[in-house]
Enzyme design. Structure first.
Site, PDB file in Angstrom:
ATOM      1  N   CYS A   1       0.786  -1.227   0.000  1.00  0.00           N
ATOM      2  CA  CYS A   1       0.000   0.000   0.000  1.00  0.00           C
ATOM      3  C   CYS A   1       0.825   1.288   0.000  1.00  0.00           C
ATOM      4  O   CYS A   1       1.229   1.743  -1.061  1.00  0.00           O
ATOM      5  CB  CYS A   1      -0.975  -0.045   1.177  1.00  0.00           C
TER       6      CYS A   1
ATOM      7  N   HIS B   1      -3.463  -5.670   2.394  1.00  0.00           N
ATOM      8  CA  HIS B   1      -3.108  -5.914   3.794  1.00  0.00           C
ATOM      9  C   HIS B   1      -3.722  -7.259   4.156  1.00  0.00           C
ATOM     10  O   HIS B   1      -4.089  -8.030   3.298  1.00  0.00           O
ATOM     11  CB  HIS B   1      -3.709  -4.835   4.696  1.00  0.00           C
TER      12      HIS B   1
END
Ligand code: GLN
Length: 265
Positions: free
Chosen positions: A95, A207
């Site tokens: 990310c 994630h």
């Protein structure tokens, strides 16, 4: 044999639980009898510290923390990371980390921040009032060499399951996508791509954290790191992943995605 894990800015870039990636690599290597050291790579580190590591792990961060990191990661430290990744040091970047490895990141508020330019991608946050990309994510790994090597490890097509939470939208340049979105939004919610794969660096919006949910990626990182370091063929002893696999199956079922395809289909 020894593995040194370099963990990028643990204090600033651990907002989304990506520490689980470090723990997963550490444990899965230790269970096979390898000696593991985890080295934080942060404001107090030198370029030599970066050069010493065998695997690099970078997690997500909020825009403000990410900006501090991007401003610190300049000069010979930036060169060291670039050099390591270009020479094939394996890594997993989640990310905010791929955003900083890219050409630039434009936060929802404030000025564009230059990235390291290692991955040919750009990330733009469309503004604080825009919707964040949040939710479960399933991708099929399509990066050619990685998909082949993962298929060798698990005996079937590699699907990754995770959870995304980002405001930034990423557009790939010449870099290969990590995979295609099966469920969720991925890089930008529009072109169906997710993440990027360059040399042995895996960049993803996933994630979860990623590795406990997809332990074969941790094994690929360990195997790739050991091969590079010791210049010999390494075959890891299998571990019992029943629970992780059951978790994956439950998630595929819940999201109603077909992710059980065999390697030949
Ligand atoms: N700050 C970035 C974004 O919102 C990264 C978020 C994250 O790392 N989860 O796009």
């Amino acid at each position: 044999m020894e593995i040194i894990i370099g963990w990028l800015y643990p204090k600033l870039m651990s907002t989304y639980g990506d520490r689980g990636n470090v723990i997963t690599i550490e444990r899965r290597a230790q269970w096979r009898g390898y000696h593991v050291t985890v080295v934080p790579l942060d404001q107090n580190s030198t370029a030599a510290d970066i050069q010493s590591v065998d695997i690099i792990v970078g997690g997500g961060a909020q825009d403000r923390q990410q900006e501090i990191v991007m401003r610190d990661l300049q000069g010979n430290k930036a060169d060291a990371i670039r050099d390591k990744i270009n020479k094939g040091t394996p890594g997993v970047f989640t990310c905010g980390s791929p955003q900083l490895l890219g050409n630039y990141y434009e936060p929802g508020f404030g000025q564009r921040i230059e990235g390291l330019g290692i991955l040919d991608l750009v990330s733009i946050h469309p503004g604080e009032n825009s919707k964040r990309c949040i939710g479960n994510l399933v991708i099929e790994v399509t990066a050619t060499r990685l998909a082949q090597e993962l298929t060798e490890i698990i005996g079937r097509k590699p699907y990754l399951v995770g959870f995304e939470n980002h405001g930034g939208r990423t557009t790939l340049g010449k870099v290969e996508a990590l995979g295609k979105v099966v469920y969720g939004l991925g890089n930008n919610g529009e072109d169906g791509t997710e993440g990027a794969f360059y040399q042995n660096a895996i960049a993803t919006y996933s994630h979860g954290p990623l590795l406990p949910k997809n332990p074969f990626i941790a094994d690929w990182l360990i195997q790739t790191a050991l091969r590079l370091k010791y210049q010999e063929e390494i075959k890891l002893t299998p571990l019992d992943d029943t629970l992780a696999n059951q978790g994956r199956e439950a998630m595929f079922k819940r999201l109603k995605v077909e992710a059980n395809a065999s390697a030949n289909s």
